[in-house]
Design a protein around this motif. Structure first.
Motif, PDB file in Angstrom:
ATOM      1  N   ASP A 352      37.374  24.399 -12.385  1.00  0.00           N
ATOM      2  CA  ASP A 352      36.727  24.523 -13.688  1.00  0.00           C
ATOM      3  C   ASP A 352      37.391  23.558 -14.656  1.00  0.00           C
ATOM      4  O   ASP A 352      38.607  23.574 -14.832  1.00  0.00           O
ATOM      5  CB  ASP A 352      36.846  25.959 -14.193  1.00  0.00           C
ATOM      6  CG  ASP A 352      36.064  26.183 -15.476  1.00  0.00           C
ATOM      7  OD1 ASP A 352      36.657  25.968 -16.550  1.00  0.00           O
ATOM      8  OD2 ASP A 352      34.892  26.562 -15.412  1.00  0.00           O
ATOM      9  N   MET A 353      36.579  22.706 -15.289  1.00  0.00           N
ATOM     10  CA  MET A 353      37.102  21.765 -16.269  1.00  0.00           C
ATOM     11  C   MET A 353      37.327  22.481 -17.604  1.00  0.00           C
ATOM     12  O   MET A 353      36.502  23.291 -18.024  1.00  0.00           O
ATOM     13  CB  MET A 353      36.128  20.599 -16.474  1.00  0.00           C
ATOM     14  CG  MET A 353      35.740  19.871 -15.191  1.00  0.00           C
ATOM     15  SD  MET A 353      37.156  19.234 -14.275  1.00  0.00           S
ATOM     16  CE  MET A 353      37.807  18.036 -15.444  1.00  0.00           C
ATOM     17  N   LEU A 356      35.112  21.594 -21.947  1.00  0.00           N
ATOM     18  CA  LEU A 356      34.016  20.630 -21.900  1.00  0.00           C
ATOM     19  C   LEU A 356      33.195  20.679 -23.177  1.00  0.00           C
ATOM     20  O   LEU A 356      32.624  19.671 -23.607  1.00  0.00           O
ATOM     21  CB  LEU A 356      33.111  20.928 -20.693  1.00  0.00           C
ATOM     22  CG  LEU A 356      31.870  20.039 -20.557  1.00  0.00           C
ATOM     23  CD1 LEU A 356      32.262  18.591 -20.319  1.00  0.00           C
ATOM     24  CD2 LEU A 356      30.974  20.535 -19.428  1.00  0.00           C
ATOM     25  N   ILE A 372      30.200  15.110 -16.408  1.00  0.00           N
ATOM     26  CA  ILE A 372      30.007  16.041 -15.289  1.00  0.00           C
ATOM     27  C   ILE A 372      29.629  15.259 -14.022  1.00  0.00           C
ATOM     28  O   ILE A 372      30.106  15.558 -12.916  1.00  0.00           O
ATOM     29  CB  ILE A 372      28.924  17.075 -15.627  1.00  0.00           C
ATOM     30  CG1 ILE A 372      29.461  18.076 -16.660  1.00  0.00           C
ATOM     31  CG2 ILE A 372      28.464  17.813 -14.383  1.00  0.00           C
ATOM     32  CD1 ILE A 372      30.589  18.941 -16.146  1.00  0.00           C
ATOM     33  N   ARG A 391      27.935  22.424  -7.215  1.00  0.00           N
ATOM     34  CA  ARG A 391      28.071  22.749  -8.640  1.00  0.00           C
ATOM     35  C   ARG A 391      27.382  24.081  -8.876  1.00  0.00           C
ATOM     36  O   ARG A 391      26.185  24.233  -8.619  1.00  0.00           O
ATOM     37  CB  ARG A 391      27.431  21.662  -9.505  1.00  0.00           C
ATOM     38  CG  ARG A 391      27.610  21.922 -11.009  1.00  0.00           C
ATOM     39  CD  ARG A 391      26.823  20.930 -11.833  1.00  0.00           C
ATOM     40  NE  ARG A 391      27.010  21.128 -13.261  1.00  0.00           N
ATOM     41  CZ  ARG A 391      26.086  20.860 -14.177  1.00  0.00           C
ATOM     42  NH1 ARG A 391      24.914  20.351 -13.823  1.00  0.00           N
ATOM     43  NH2 ARG A 391      26.327  21.069 -15.461  1.00  0.00           N
ATOM     44  N   ASP A 395      30.520  23.525 -16.092  1.00  0.00           N
ATOM     45  CA  ASP A 395      31.624  22.687 -15.625  1.00  0.00           C
ATOM     46  C   ASP A 395      32.365  23.352 -14.471  1.00  0.00           C
ATOM     47  O   ASP A 395      33.529  23.078 -14.242  1.00  0.00           O
ATOM     48  CB  ASP A 395      32.586  22.400 -16.773  1.00  0.00           C
ATOM     49  CG  ASP A 395      33.064  23.677 -17.467  1.00  0.00           C
ATOM     50  OD1 ASP A 395      32.652  24.764 -17.026  1.00  0.00           O
ATOM     51  OD2 ASP A 395      33.824  23.578 -18.440  1.00  0.00           O
ATOM     52  N   GLU A 396      31.688  24.229 -13.740  1.00  0.00           N
ATOM     53  CA  GLU A 396      32.315  24.960 -12.642  1.00  0.00           C
ATOM     54  C   GLU A 396      31.804  24.452 -11.298  1.00  0.00           C
ATOM     55  O   GLU A 396      30.609  24.426 -11.037  1.00  0.00           O
ATOM     56  CB  GLU A 396      32.032  26.462 -12.766  1.00  0.00           C
ATOM     57  CG  GLU A 396      32.858  27.307 -11.810  1.00  0.00           C
ATOM     58  CD  GLU A 396      32.693  28.789 -12.083  1.00  0.00           C
ATOM     59  OE1 GLU A 396      31.684  29.354 -11.617  1.00  0.00           O
ATOM     60  OE2 GLU A 396      33.551  29.371 -12.775  1.00  0.00           O
ATOM     61  N   ARG A 434      40.183  15.454 -19.273  1.00  0.00           N
ATOM     62  CA  ARG A 434      40.198  16.905 -19.429  1.00  0.00           C
ATOM     63  C   ARG A 434      41.148  17.509 -18.407  1.00  0.00           C
ATOM     64  O   ARG A 434      41.249  17.041 -17.271  1.00  0.00           O
ATOM     65  CB  ARG A 434      38.821  17.509 -19.186  1.00  0.00           C
ATOM     66  CG  ARG A 434      37.717  17.101 -20.146  1.00  0.00           C
ATOM     67  CD  ARG A 434      37.834  17.799 -21.479  1.00  0.00           C
ATOM     68  NE  ARG A 434      38.696  17.053 -22.389  1.00  0.00           N
ATOM     69  CZ  ARG A 434      38.973  17.423 -23.626  1.00  0.00           C
ATOM     70  NH1 ARG A 434      38.495  18.556 -24.100  1.00  0.00           N
ATOM     71  NH2 ARG A 434      39.749  16.694 -24.387  1.00  0.00           N
TER      72      ARG A 434
END
Length: 753
Positions: A352-353, A356, A372, A391, A395-396, A434
């Motif tokens: 996970d970013m 975002l 992404i 995906r 952002d997961e 990130r």
């Protein structure tokens, strides 16, 4: 009235039979305009129970529908109608002088689907191709008619799953019918700028590597001819291009061959060729070529349908933004892997970013989307071809490491992947970096089920997020027990309020100069049947997650007001104010102000005797809605305090417009006040700010006499803390309220209670 179908009506029956079986219809018919009697059919309405007047009505309806669709444009040539007990669907059908429809019928309790409509349209196109083939000469006669009809019926129900198998079977039938040595299907590939072999019959046992017939560049003279071929092309040994004969000999070892190639034409595009090769010389009649053109048309229609089906399947199973498999695809794939081998060596990673939303807010959503996509590319680059990357949402991302069933090994891979992900990216001219978090779960033991394996990885990811950016956490027994503990809390919380397991404890607020109790803060506790008394910290987060905040909050408000009324009815001096903490969800509910007003009336309290406490984060979450509620409470006369003040920062700019009475200074500044000059400066600033806005202050977390002294020096005269009292039961508060005089001079104030 006579109608020219251009062929024997019986020839089209295999196609009608295939259409009816594929759509579960009781009948499939070719109908001419102004005629209700089928010219070609499979199944009979009479056999389905249509007789007498119903049969006449059916024929009238068919005539009307046929006339309607036959006069429409091809893109809008489908219509439906009801006949007593049945439903009819028709598609316009045109061929030279023939105008009519292709109709199918089934019971009216089975409505037509989009797939049925697509099959009917395809069948109508196939019918036209079969009718075209019916205008051939008599050298093969009825046999060529039947061949085209057979191919049409074979292709009718083909899906992407059995496309290849059916194509090969049809090629075999064609090869045997025309008595050729081999036949093939080739498609044009604009990206490769080449003709690509799709399939051949019979398949060669010894194929050279590279195969000279596999991919033929359009630079090749023969391939250049077929690239834009619009009419059939026949090559015979004598007079044919030497380069073609040489290529055939290189690919098959045959010295001389004759061939017929029929283009697969779709609109203005040649999609490929259907080819037939006879070793030696062979003459192809015009009748045979016309039949092959009809079959090529059928193959083009099949290809368009399968391409559309594959496109729909791709969109259903892939993420539109990144092209990665989506959640549905990932879940099905992982389920299949574990179904085949529950102990398959693999590890699931959730990545996970972080933050975002900041990228989207500052740089825009288009840059966020590019970011992404770049992250997806890096994930693909970071894993092996056999591993799975998908995906799930936002952002997961989720990754399956095949063949990895060791925690230490999985963590090394996760750390390497994380380092790669967090390297700065050049996205649309912006350098974006990130942090990220990864949670992982290794298959085996108690996590061989797909749902449990994903759930374990998700729990590990949540723990990684708690630890901060760039963390990697593996699911383990400790997290498992915490997960089970949380599940148990959730299960029991749903009934705890109704079964009377909640309790209110009260922490007094003191006047530091006179020692009197000036207010009490109501704090919820849970008398767990097995674990004993639990503080709010151990279960409030679960309450919020399962949407019980409003129910619990209203119980707390009601119980606090009830207890205050009980104190007021007794002979002891009651607290001036009972303060109750309110969550964000409660505060913005539409009837909250009305509920508070109802409680005040029910228990006979003055509005100023009830205090509402909110945190800075609550204020800032939905400032407009919160402000409307606070103004409503202010109009009631209820006192309002901001709890944990000093930790939210941004609310300072809104302090002037908020109708609050008290700032409660957060314990993180108070606890080291006597020894930390920085905290002393912050507390001093808060007190001065409160004075400027004519607000009172209460210090939280007072634990020693030096802090009391420092607070009095700075001008803060009210406080809470363990030095004076921990949160205690209502009965204990009653005893303390009954004690006369200076509470701060009593023995329990010195921490010995």
């Amino acid at each position: 009235m006579e109608h020219n179908l251009g062929m024997d009506p019986d020839t089209i029956q295999p196609l009608l039979k295939s259409l009816a079986e594929t759509t579960h219809a009781v009948a499939a018919d070719v109908i001419a305009v102004d005629d209700g009697v089928p010219l070609a059919s499979w199944g009979r309405a009479v056999n389905a129970g249509v007789q007498g007047e119903a049969l006449s009505e059916m024929r009238d309806t068919i005539r009307d529908v046929t006339s309607d669709v036959a006069n429409r444009e091809p893109d809008d040539a489908i219509a439906e109608a009801l006949i007593p007990g049945f439903t009819l669907m028709a598609h316009g059908l045109w061929h030279k002088s023939f105008r009519g429809s292709l109709c199918i019928m089934r019971p009216d309790d089975q409505p037509w689907t989009e797939n049925d409509r697509a099959l009917l349209k395809m069948a109508a196109d196939l019918c036209r191709s079969v009718m075209e083939a019916g205008n051939i000469s008599r050298d093969h006669g009825r046999r060529l008619d039947l061949l085209v009809s057979y191919v049409a019926s074979e292709l009718m129900g083909v899906s992407a799953m059995d496309h290849s198998e059916t194509t090969y079977r049809v090629l075999g039938e064609l090869g045997r019918f025309f008595e050729v040595d081999t036949c093939y299907l080739r498609h044009n590939d604009p990206q490769l700028r080449a003709s690509v072999l799709v399939d051949e019959w019979p398949r060669r046992e010894d194929v050279p590597d590279p195969d000279p017939l596999g991919v033929i560049s359009w630079d090749d003279p023969i391939s250049a001819v077929t690239k834009d071929l619009r009419e059939p092309y026949v090559v015979r040994p004598r007079g044919g291009p030497e380069s073609y004969q040489a290529r055939v000999e290189a690919g098959s070892g045959i010295h001389q061959a004759s061939t017929a190639m029929v283009p697969l034409v779709s609109g203005d595009t040649t999609r490929g060729v259907l080819g037939f090769v006879h070793f030696g010389d062979r003459d192809w009649s015009r009748a045979e070529i016309r039949a092959l053109q009809a079959i090529a048309s059928l193959l083009v229609q099949l290809d368009a349908r399968v391409t559309a089906e594959e496109s729909l399947h791709h969109h259903a199973y892939h993420d539109e933004l990144t092209g990665l498999p989506n959640r549905r695809s990932f879940v099905e794939t992982l389920t299949d892997i574990l179904k085949e081998n529950p102990e398959a060596p693999l590890t699931v990673l959730f990545a996970d970013m972080d933050r975002l939303k900041t990228v989207n807010d500052v740089l825009g959503h288009s840059i966020g989307d590019l970011f992404i996509q770049a992250v997806a590319d890096r994930l693909r680059e970071s894993v092996r071809p056999d591993d799975i990357v998908a995906r799930l949402a936002g952002d997961e991302f989720v990754i399956v490491l095949r063949g990895v069933d060791n925690v230490e090994h999985a963590e090394r891979i996760a750390r390497r992947l994380l380092n790669h992900l967090t390297e700065p990216l050049d996205v649309g001219g912006h350098v974006v970096s990130r942090s990220a978090c990864v949670g992982l779960a290794v298959n085996g033991g108690n996590s061989s089920a797909m749902e449990e394996l994903l759930g374990n990885a998700d729990v590990a990811l949540l723990e990684a997020k708690k630890r901060g950016g760039n963390s990697v956490v593996s699911f383990n027994d400790d997290l498992r027990w915490r997960l089970l503990d949380r599940a148990d809390l959730e299960f029991r919380l749903r009934t705890a309020i109704g079964e009377g397991e909640m309790r209110l404890f009260y922490q007094p607020e003191f006047d530091l100069r006179g020692g009197q109790i000036t207010a009490v803060e109501a704090l919820v506790r849970w008398q767990h049947p097995e674990r004993g008394l639990l503080s709010a910290d151990s279960f409030v987060s679960v309450v919020e997650e399962i949407n019980l905040s409003a129910e619990l909050g209203r119980w707390v408000l009601n119980e606090a007001c009830r207890q205050l009324a009980e104190w007021k009815r007794s002979s002891i001096p009651a607290p001036d104010v009972v303060r109750v903490n309110i969550s964000a969800g409660e505060l913005i509910s539409a009837d909250f102000v009305g509920f508070v007003g109802t409680l005040l009336s029910r228990y006979g309290h003055k509005p100023q005797e009830l205090g509402i406490e909110i945190t800075e984060s609550t204020v800032m979450r939905d400032i407009d809605d919160v402000l409307a509620t606070l103004l409503g409470l202010r109009r009631l006369g209820v006192s309002i305090a901001i709890d944990d003040f000093g930790t939210g920062y941004s609310s300072l700019s809104h302090l002037k417009q908020l109708p609050v009475h008290t700032l409660k200074i957060d314990r993180s500044f108070v606890s080291t006040l006597a020894h930390d000059s920085g905290d002393r400066a912050i507390v001093s600033a808060i007190i001065r700010l409160a004075e400027a806005f004519n607000l009172s202050t209460v210090a939280e977390g007072v634990e020693d006499i030096d802090t009391v002294t420092a607070l009095l020096q700075l001008g803060c005269e009210r406080a809470q803390g363990y030095l004076m009292s921990k949160p205690v039961s209502a009965a204990d508060i009653t005893k303390r309220l009954a004690e006369p005089g200076d509470y701060l001079g009593s023995s329990w104030w010195m921490g010995r209670s």
